[in-house]
Design a protein around this motif. Structure first.
Motif, PDB file in Angstrom:
ATOM      1  N   UNK A 154       7.152  23.296   8.584  1.00 48.08           N
ATOM      2  CA  UNK A 154       5.734  22.962   8.565  1.00 48.08           C
ATOM      3  C   UNK A 154       4.951  24.275   8.522  1.00 48.08           C
ATOM      4  N   UNK A 155       4.006  24.451   7.596  1.00 52.32           N
ATOM      5  CA  UNK A 155       3.305  25.734   7.470  1.00 52.32           C
ATOM      6  C   UNK A 155       2.628  26.189   8.760  1.00 52.32           C
ATOM      7  N   UNK A 156       2.089  25.251   9.544  1.00 55.18           N
ATOM      8  CA  UNK A 156       1.427  25.627  10.796  1.00 55.18           C
ATOM      9  C   UNK A 156       2.430  26.231  11.773  1.00 55.18           C
ATOM     10  N   UNK A 157       3.613  25.649  11.837  1.00 54.19           N
ATOM     11  CA  UNK A 157       4.676  26.159  12.713  1.00 54.19           C
ATOM     12  C   UNK A 157       5.251  27.457  12.162  1.00 54.19           C
ATOM     13  N   UNK A 186      12.780  27.788   6.019  1.00 53.71           N
ATOM     14  CA  UNK A 186      13.911  28.015   5.135  1.00 53.71           C
ATOM     15  C   UNK A 186      14.905  26.888   5.231  1.00 53.71           C
ATOM     16  N   UNK A 187      16.108  27.093   4.725  1.00 47.83           N
ATOM     17  CA  UNK A 187      17.123  26.034   4.733  1.00 47.83           C
ATOM     18  C   UNK A 187      17.612  25.756   6.153  1.00 47.83           C
ATOM     19  N   UNK A 207      19.481  30.057  14.463  1.00 46.80           N
ATOM     20  CA  UNK A 207      18.611  30.252  15.623  1.00 46.80           C
ATOM     21  C   UNK A 207      19.087  29.415  16.806  1.00 46.80           C
ATOM     22  N   UNK A 208      19.387  28.151  16.569  1.00 49.28           N
ATOM     23  CA  UNK A 208      19.822  27.267  17.650  1.00 49.28           C
ATOM     24  C   UNK A 208      21.174  27.685  18.211  1.00 49.28           C
ATOM     25  N   UNK A 209      22.114  27.987  17.324  1.00 53.22           N
ATOM     26  CA  UNK A 209      23.470  28.328  17.790  1.00 53.22           C
ATOM     27  C   UNK A 209      23.486  29.644  18.549  1.00 53.22           C
TER      28      UNK A 209
END
Length: 212
Positions: free
Chosen positions: A62-65, A73-74, A81-83
């Motif tokens: 989302x552009x705002x985020x 990105x994909x 990031x999560x891992x």
């Protein structure tokens, strides 16, 4: 609300054991349970990449985020990031925020005193930090962020008795985020230069500061 985000993630006993083990440094975020807010029942559900990646990736794009999280990105970008957090020792726990059974936000509850942030302010033992994004545009701009931030800060201070304060470091350019923290009872402490942004250090103490 984003399409496909209406079903709350289910938890199994095995999930619960894994999440508790992974979040000992934060006193078992996954077991904090639901809390009542003016907007309805809310709970933090620790992320599972296989289950939640698609949803979190949509939010990150989302552009705002994306303007502040810089994770557009994909799915592989979000997954890394999560891992990275999930592979750590539990000092940061990524969570979905589930409101009235609907996943609608993403949270990171982290030990600020064990984070690089601690090099940029006078950290105290057990300081707990919050990162937050509201996932869908329909949930923004109506005070929901402040209500949920207040509820989560209350949860942190209730479930983590050793923690005396909750901290946050929103980007100074992110005026809505700063306003949400102020509306949730946080106080502006200082401006800090972090590696990726100039931030506002926001603090909510367990015992409110005496204005006199």
């Amino acid at each position: 609300m984003l399409r496909g985000a209406a079903v709350a993630p289910a938890e199994t006993a095995a999930d619960s054991r894994t999440l508790t083990a992974a979040s000992d440094l934060l006193d078992g975020v996954g077991g904090w349970g639901p809390t009542a807010t003016p907007a309805g029942a809310f709970r933090l559900v620790p992320v599972q990449v296989e289950r939640d990646l698609s949803l979190v990736c949509r939010w990150m794009n989302d552009p705002v985020v994306a303007a502040f999280w810089e994770l557009a990105g994909p799915e592989s970008t979000t997954a890394r990031h999560l891992r990275r957090q999930l592979a750590d020792d539990g000092r940061s726990v990524p969570c979905l925020g589930v409101l009235e059974g609907r996943p609608m936000s993403y949270w990171e509850i982290y030990r600020a005193d064990l984070d690089p942030l601690a090099c940029h302010y006078p950290a105290r033992p057990q300081d707990t930090g919050i990162h937050l994004l509201i996932g869908g545009g329909a949930d923004r701009g109506r005070g929901l962020g402040s209500r949920l931030l207040r509820a989560v800060a209350d949860l942190v201070l209730d479930r983590r008795p050793a923690c005396a304060r909750v901290v946050a470091e929103p980007d100074l350019r992110n005026i809505p985020s700063m306003a949400a923290f102020l509306g949730a009872g946080f106080q502006f402490l200082a401006e800090v230069d972090l590696p990726t942004k100039r931030a506002a250090l926001m603090v909510r103490d367990r015992v409110p500061c005496d204005p006199s």
